[in-house]
Design a protein around this motif. Structure first.
Motif, PDB file in Angstrom:
ATOM      1  N   UNK A 166       0.835  -1.199   0.000  1.00 39.49           N
ATOM      2  CA  UNK A 166       0.000   0.000   0.000  1.00 39.49           C
ATOM      3  C   UNK A 166       0.868   1.246   0.000  1.00 39.49           C
ATOM      4  N   UNK A 167       0.340   2.292  -0.559  1.00 38.70           N
ATOM      5  CA  UNK A 167       1.048   3.576  -0.538  1.00 38.70           C
ATOM      6  C   UNK A 167       1.362   3.954   0.908  1.00 38.70           C
ATOM      7  N   UNK A 168       2.568   4.473   1.093  1.00 40.04           N
ATOM      8  CA  UNK A 168       3.019   4.822   2.436  1.00 40.04           C
ATOM      9  C   UNK A 168       3.809   3.729   3.117  1.00 40.04           C
ATOM     10  N   UNK A 169       3.755   2.529   2.568  1.00 38.45           N
ATOM     11  CA  UNK A 169       4.469   1.398   3.150  1.00 38.45           C
ATOM     12  C   UNK A 169       5.934   1.371   2.751  1.00 38.45           C
ATOM     13  N   UNK A 170       6.598   0.280   3.140  1.00 38.67           N
ATOM     14  CA  UNK A 170       8.033   0.136   2.883  1.00 38.67           C
ATOM     15  C   UNK A 170       8.341  -1.245   2.308  1.00 38.67           C
ATOM     16  N   UNK A 171       9.447  -1.317   1.624  1.00 43.07           N
ATOM     17  CA  UNK A 171       9.961  -2.581   1.098  1.00 43.07           C
ATOM     18  C   UNK A 171      11.472  -2.539   1.148  1.00 43.07           C
ATOM     19  N   UNK A 198       4.639  -3.233  -6.848  1.00 45.82           N
ATOM     20  CA  UNK A 198       3.344  -2.644  -7.177  1.00 45.82           C
ATOM     21  C   UNK A 198       2.810  -1.931  -5.947  1.00 45.82           C
ATOM     22  N   UNK A 199       2.506  -0.662  -6.121  1.00 39.21           N
ATOM     23  CA  UNK A 199       2.007   0.142  -5.006  1.00 39.21           C
ATOM     24  C   UNK A 199       0.532   0.440  -5.244  1.00 39.21           C
ATOM     25  N   UNK A 200      -0.285   0.082  -4.302  1.00 40.68           N
ATOM     26  CA  UNK A 200      -1.714   0.340  -4.423  1.00 40.68           C
ATOM     27  C   UNK A 200      -2.059   1.635  -3.683  1.00 40.68           C
ATOM     28  N   UNK A 201      -2.966   2.373  -4.277  1.00 41.52           N
ATOM     29  CA  UNK A 201      -3.334   3.668  -3.687  1.00 41.52           C
ATOM     30  C   UNK A 201      -4.433   3.496  -2.651  1.00 41.52           C
ATOM     31  N   UNK A 255      13.185   1.005   0.491  1.00 45.85           N
ATOM     32  CA  UNK A 255      12.247   1.973  -0.070  1.00 45.85           C
ATOM     33  C   UNK A 255      11.205   2.304   0.992  1.00 45.85           C
ATOM     34  N   UNK A 256      11.148   3.551   1.363  1.00 44.46           N
ATOM     35  CA  UNK A 256      10.188   3.999   2.363  1.00 44.46           C
ATOM     36  C   UNK A 256       9.160   4.937   1.745  1.00 44.46           C
ATOM     37  N   UNK A 257       8.049   5.090   2.437  1.00 43.13           N
ATOM     38  CA  UNK A 257       6.982   5.996   1.999  1.00 43.13           C
ATOM     39  C   UNK A 257       6.672   5.780   0.522  1.00 43.13           C
ATOM     40  N   UNK A 258       6.349   4.543   0.195  1.00 42.34           N
ATOM     41  CA  UNK A 258       6.090   4.184  -1.202  1.00 42.34           C
ATOM     42  C   UNK A 258       4.951   5.002  -1.780  1.00 42.34           C
ATOM     43  N   UNK A 259       5.130   5.373  -3.049  1.00 37.24           N
ATOM     44  CA  UNK A 259       4.126   6.116  -3.786  1.00 37.24           C
ATOM     45  C   UNK A 259       3.640   5.290  -4.966  1.00 37.24           C
TER      46      UNK A 259
END
Length: 121
Positions: A13-18, A118-121, A83-87
């Motif tokens: 999800x958006x805002x997450x990290x990997x 894949x980042x979901x909004x 990767x932080x604060x994913x967009x």
């Protein structure tokens, strides 16, 4: 001959990290600069971050500074991309590449097969 294998991608999800990993094989791994690139659908492959062979220098694309961190463990032959604060715009296939130490895709001659983020909004 060095070979590279990426892992760690997924649906977030958006805002997450990997944290992505790039594991190398071959005794010459530590002699190469390593970089991460990404390619979104319909777009060209773009530089994201790079680390020098000596581990003492890193470079980043302006678009990811402050959110992405590249690191390297030569003993484990592994390079990481935190990767932080994913967009949503971070959605892409992420590739690691071995070669020099620059922003230029042409300087990298060995590529992994990529890992999908894949980042979901």
């Amino acid at each position: 001959q060095v070979q590279l294998a990426e892992s760690g991608g997924g649906l977030v999800q958006a805002g997450g990290s990997l944290r992505l990993s790039c594991v190398g094989s071959g005794y010459e791994f530590r002699r190469y600069g390593i970089a991460w690139f990404r390619q979104a659908p319909g777009k060209e492959r773009e530089f994201v971050a790079g680390v020098s062979w000596s581990v003492d220098s890193t470079i980043y694309a302006d678009s990811v500074k402050g959110r992405f961190t590249i690191s390297r463990d030569n003993d484990k032959k592994t390079v990481y991309l935190q990767i932080n604060t994913l967009k949503y715009d971070d959605t892409a296939v992420y590739y690691c590449a071995a070669g020099g130490f620059s922003y230029d895709r042409q300087d990298y001659t060995i590529w992994g097969r990529g890992t999908q983020v894949t980042v979901s909004s």
